[in-house]
Write a protein that holds these residues in place. Structure first.
Motif, short mmCIF file in Angstrom:
data_model
loop_
_atom_site.label_atom_id
_atom_site.label_comp_id
_atom_site.label_asym_id
_atom_site.label_seq_id
_atom_site.Cartn_x
_atom_site.Cartn_y
_atom_site.Cartn_z
N ASN A 215 -10.71 -15.01 1.15
CA ASN A 215 -10.58 -13.66 1.70
C ASN A 215 -10.77 -12.57 0.66
N ASN A 216 -11.09 -12.92 -0.57
CA ASN A 216 -11.23 -11.94 -1.64
C ASN A 216 -12.70 -11.64 -1.90
N VAL A 217 -12.99 -10.37 -2.18
CA VAL A 217 -14.36 -10.00 -2.53
C VAL A 217 -14.59 -10.18 -4.03
N ALA A 218 -13.51 -10.24 -4.79
CA ALA A 218 -13.60 -10.46 -6.23
C ALA A 218 -12.28 -11.08 -6.68
N LEU A 219 -12.33 -11.80 -7.80
CA LEU A 219 -11.11 -12.41 -8.31
C LEU A 219 -10.16 -11.31 -8.76
N PRO A 220 -8.96 -11.24 -8.20
CA PRO A 220 -8.03 -10.18 -8.60
C PRO A 220 -7.26 -10.55 -9.87
N PHE A 221 -6.81 -9.53 -10.55
CA PHE A 221 -5.88 -9.68 -11.68
C PHE A 221 -4.51 -9.34 -11.13
N LYS A 222 -3.61 -10.33 -11.09
CA LYS A 222 -2.29 -10.14 -10.48
C LYS A 222 -1.24 -10.10 -11.58
N LEU A 223 -0.58 -8.96 -11.69
CA LEU A 223 0.38 -8.72 -12.76
C LEU A 223 1.76 -8.48 -12.19
N ILE A 229 4.44 -7.59 -7.57
CA ILE A 229 3.14 -8.10 -8.02
C ILE A 229 2.08 -7.04 -7.74
N LEU A 230 1.52 -6.51 -8.81
CA LEU A 230 0.42 -5.55 -8.68
C LEU A 230 -0.90 -6.32 -8.77
N SER A 231 -1.82 -5.98 -7.90
CA SER A 231 -3.08 -6.71 -7.82
C SER A 231 -4.25 -5.75 -7.99
N PHE A 232 -5.15 -6.09 -8.93
CA PHE A 232 -6.31 -5.24 -9.24
C PHE A 232 -7.60 -6.04 -9.19
N ILE A 233 -8.67 -5.35 -8.85
CA ILE A 233 -10.01 -5.88 -9.07
C ILE A 233 -10.66 -4.99 -10.13
N SER A 234 -11.51 -5.59 -10.95
CA SER A 234 -12.07 -4.84 -12.07
C SER A 234 -13.58 -4.74 -11.98
N THR A 235 -14.11 -3.68 -12.58
CA THR A 235 -15.55 -3.52 -12.74
C THR A 235 -15.82 -3.18 -14.20
N THR A 236 -16.99 -3.55 -14.69
CA THR A 236 -17.37 -3.28 -16.06
C THR A 236 -18.60 -2.37 -16.08
N ALA A 251 -18.11 -1.22 -23.85
CA ALA A 251 -17.95 -1.48 -22.42
C ALA A 251 -16.73 -0.74 -21.90
N LEU A 252 -16.80 -0.31 -20.66
CA LEU A 252 -15.67 0.33 -19.99
C LEU A 252 -15.23 -0.55 -18.84
N GLU A 253 -13.95 -0.88 -18.82
CA GLU A 253 -13.39 -1.71 -17.76
C GLU A 253 -12.49 -0.84 -16.90
N THR A 254 -12.79 -0.78 -15.61
CA THR A 254 -12.00 0.02 -14.69
C THR A 254 -11.34 -0.90 -13.67
N PHE A 255 -10.08 -0.63 -13.38
CA PHE A 255 -9.31 -1.47 -12.46
C PHE A 255 -8.98 -0.68 -11.19
N PHE A 256 -9.20 -1.31 -10.04
CA PHE A 256 -8.94 -0.69 -8.74
C PHE A 256 -7.86 -1.48 -8.02
N PRO A 257 -6.98 -0.79 -7.29
CA PRO A 257 -5.95 -1.51 -6.53
C PRO A 257 -6.59 -2.44 -5.51
N ALA A 258 -6.07 -3.66 -5.44
CA ALA A 258 -6.58 -4.62 -4.45
C ALA A 258 -5.75 -4.62 -3.18
N ASP A 259 -4.64 -3.86 -3.18
CA ASP A 259 -3.83 -3.76 -1.97
C ASP A 259 -3.10 -2.41 -1.98
N GLU A 260 -2.49 -2.09 -0.87
CA GLU A 260 -1.86 -0.78 -0.73
C GLU A 260 -0.61 -0.65 -1.59
N LEU A 261 0.13 -1.74 -1.78
CA LEU A 261 1.31 -1.68 -2.65
C LEU A 261 0.91 -1.24 -4.05
N THR A 262 -0.14 -1.84 -4.59
CA THR A 262 -0.59 -1.49 -5.94
C THR A 262 -1.05 -0.04 -5.99
N ALA A 263 -1.78 0.39 -4.99
CA ALA A 263 -2.26 1.78 -4.95
C ALA A 263 -1.09 2.76 -4.96
#
Length: 274
Positions: A215-223, A229-236, A251-263
């Motif tokens: 169900n994921n569009v990208a592997l999340p980083f779960k911290l 548990i905050l969940s992010f997807i990253s782009t480079t 390189a620039l790494e940007t992290f986006f919330p993968a769920d509403e709790l994280t946002a």
């Protein structure tokens, strides 16, 4: 080819002749002499003569072959020097006035990405800059691990760093190692090869199974942070057409919330920092 093979090939005596350099890069890209000759619009015989030292390439040919082989700018300078020419690509500090516009662009991206975390790092994954949303995620990490410049990957793998807090550590660590391995293959950088081996020595659990799309569009980083548990997807992001070594290797790494709790938690953190 695995990283051990890359290291074995990279560590012996380095080539000193332009032909040896070109042959090494061609083989690293898994190209035959004919493949490269056709791509560079020269004869395979001429390329063979260049690789064996029977013919000296012009400066333009060195640059053309390096471009076709996707050789990093830093190594293109090495090729030019080996062929008897002056380096073509400068390497400046980010503080150099000539890089003012690039520096402003980096700061703009980092700032505009708030309230989500974003950071910039160099070719060895050392932190160059970060926006203010990174620091809260590192709360509690020993200061000795955060000395400037600190290595982002080492922090991710260190047992006193982010590793104990990373919920999906096996998957996330495997993902980072795969990225680093691709860099090693592309650049043959000795420091990256050493970093790869060092990271593999950390006590990271093995991934149970290959990554699946589920169900994921990208592997999340779960911290794990403050009991949640905050969940992010990253782009480079990288600079598209750099002619400066420093910019190409940044390189620039940007992290986006993968769920509403994280946002929501990131918005709350940002609001508390005003």
């Amino acid at each position: 080819m695995n990283a051990h093979a890359s290291m074995a090939r990279a560590e012996p005596a380095k080539p000193v002749l332009i032909g040896e350099h070109l042959r090494e890069w061609r083989q690293r890209r898994h190209l035959s002499q004919l493949d490269l000759a056709v791509d560079a619009e020269i004869s395979a015989r001429h390329l063979s003569f260049v690789e064996t030292g029977r013919s000296a390439p012009s400066r333009d040919m060195v640059l053309k072959l390096a471009e076709r082989l996707d050789v990093p700018l830093r190594e293109r300078n090495v090729l030019l020097v080996a062929a008897g020419f002056a380096p073509a690509f400068p390497q400046r500090s980010l503080e150099d006035p000539a890089l003012k516009s690039a520096r402003e662009a980096i700061n703009l991206v980092l700032k505009a990405h708030e309230p989500n975390p974003a950071l910039a790092y160099d070719r060895h994954w050392n932190l160059v800059s970060a926006n203010r949303m990174v620091a809260p995620l590192l709360e509690g990490v020993p200061q000795r691990l955060l000395g400037q410049p600190f290595n982002i990957l080492r922090l991710a793998f260190h047992p006193e760093g982010l590793a104990p807090r990373t919920v999906n550590l096996a998957e996330w660590a495997a993902h980072l190692l795969e990225r680093l391995h691709r860099q090693c293959e592309a650049t043959a950088d000795p420091e990256l090869l050493k970093l790869y081996q060092d990271l593999k020595s950390y006590p990271i659990p093995a991934r149970a199974a290959p990554i699946t799309p589920d169900n994921n569009v990208a592997l999340p980083f779960k911290l794990r942070l403050n009991g949640e548990i905050l969940s992010f997807i990253s782009t480079t992001m990288v600079f598209g057409t750099p002619v400066d070594i420093t910019l190409q290797e940044l390189a620039l790494e940007t992290f986006f919330p993968a769920d509403e709790l994280t946002a929501e938690r990131m918005r709350q953190m940002a609001a508390s920092m005003k």
